[in-house]
Motif scaffolding. Structure first.
Motif, PDB file in Angstrom:
ATOM      1  N   LYS A   1      18.147  59.214  55.588  1.00 55.20           N
ATOM      2  CA  LYS A   1      17.684  59.043  56.983  1.00 55.20           C
ATOM      3  C   LYS A   1      18.337  59.981  57.942  1.00 55.20           C
ATOM      4  CE  LYS A   1      17.127  54.188  56.233  1.00 55.20           C
ATOM      5  NZ  LYS A   1      17.718  52.688  56.237  1.00 55.20           N
TER       6      LYS A   1
ATOM      7  N   HIS B   1       3.937  57.539  61.250  1.00 55.51           N
ATOM      8  CA  HIS B   1       4.956  56.267  60.621  1.00 55.51           C
ATOM      9  C   HIS B   1       6.195  56.570  61.382  1.00 55.51           C
ATOM     10  CE1 HIS B   1       6.651  53.726  57.986  1.00 55.51           C
ATOM     11  NE2 HIS B   1       7.591  54.533  57.886  1.00 55.51           N
ATOM     12  N   GLU B   2       6.688  55.746  62.117  1.00 52.92           N
ATOM     13  CA  GLU B   2       7.921  55.892  62.973  1.00 52.92           C
ATOM     14  C   GLU B   2       7.772  56.985  63.884  1.00 52.92           C
ATOM     15  OE1 GLU B   2      10.933  55.477  59.921  1.00 52.92           O
ATOM     16  OE2 GLU B   2      10.431  53.400  59.757  1.00 52.92           O
ATOM     17  N   ASP B   3       6.893  57.506  64.500  1.00 47.69           N
ATOM     18  CA  ASP B   3       6.548  58.359  65.436  1.00 47.69           C
ATOM     19  C   ASP B   3       6.769  59.996  64.768  1.00 47.69           C
ATOM     20  OD1 ASP B   3       6.497  56.643  67.684  1.00 47.69           O
ATOM     21  OD2 ASP B   3       8.890  56.728  67.871  1.00 47.69           O
ATOM     22  N   ARG B   4       6.316  59.988  63.680  1.00 45.03           N
ATOM     23  CA  ARG B   4       6.307  61.208  62.905  1.00 45.03           C
ATOM     24  C   ARG B   4       4.948  61.103  62.188  1.00 45.03           C
ATOM     25  NH1 ARG B   4      11.866  60.530  61.674  1.00 45.03           N
ATOM     26  NH2 ARG B   4      13.142  61.964  62.381  1.00 45.03           N
TER      27      ARG B   4
ATOM     28  N   GLU C   1      16.851  62.697  60.691  1.00 41.68           N
ATOM     29  CA  GLU C   1      17.620  62.357  62.122  1.00 41.68           C
ATOM     30  C   GLU C   1      17.840  63.800  62.550  1.00 41.68           C
ATOM     31  OE1 GLU C   1      21.645  61.112  63.973  1.00 41.68           O
ATOM     32  OE2 GLU C   1      20.629  59.626  62.624  1.00 41.68           O
TER      33      GLU C   1
END
Length: 185
Positions: free
Chosen positions: A109, A148-151, A113
């Protein structure tokens, strides 16, 4: 020590990580490699024997296949960030256990990030299911970009699969052309 290693060490001293039993048999923690501003981040399953020895991802036989596939798609390995779901080699190269994946998830994660890639490439079923938190049907889902999750995420076969099943080579090469296109959009 590269910048990513320094960043992760400040978070949880990853080089001495005792979060799961994989720490008991590892030679090296394999955090990842590549530029911190990479547009493409590849996520594999786990380090193998060669990776454990060298402390770098995808340096064995699967790494050689990956290099060829990247080259055939017009992607330079030096331009992508490469990581794994778990950072230590499972014994006998077995699939990582759920608790091992969960123990390492904090590191992955943080890598996501910091890198903030435009495209996340999930190399193989284990990486895909771990990242997405659901079952994946490789034959149906590979090579199809989705959000997925803004990617943008693309699932593809693990390069090691080509070593054992040459029929997957064309699919892997085709998927990486899709990945290159998604990264340039």
């Amino acid at each position: 020590m590269d910048r990513m290693t320094e960043i992760l060490c400040r978070i949880d001293d990853v080089l001495k990580c005792p979060r799961c039993d994989l720490s008991l048999s590892r030679t090296n923690v394999v955090i990842g490699s590549g530029p911190l501003d990479a547009r493409i981040m590849l996520i594999g399953e786990a380090p193998g024997r060669n990776e454990d020895k060298q402390g770098k991802p995808f340096v064995g036989a699967a790494g050689k296949v990956l290099n060829l596939v990247l080259e055939s798609a017009g992607i330079r390995r030096d331009d992508v960030y490469i990581a794994n779901v778990v950072k230590c080699r499972p014994p006998e190269n077995r699939v990582p256990k759920k608790d091992e994946i969960e123990a390492c998830s904090v590191y992955l994660k943080k890598q996501l990030e910091v890198i903030s890639p435009k495209v996340v490439v999930l190399l193989g079923k284990t990486a895909a299911e771990s990242y997405l938190g659901r079952k994946v049907v490789m034959g149906e889902e590979h090579g199809k970009p989705f959000k997925h999750e803004d990617r943008t995420v693309v699932i593809t076969y693990h390069p090691a699969a080509i070593i054992y099943n040459r029929k997957l080579k064309d699919a892997l090469e085709s998927d990486f052309k899709v990945i290159r296109k998604a990264a340039l959009e």
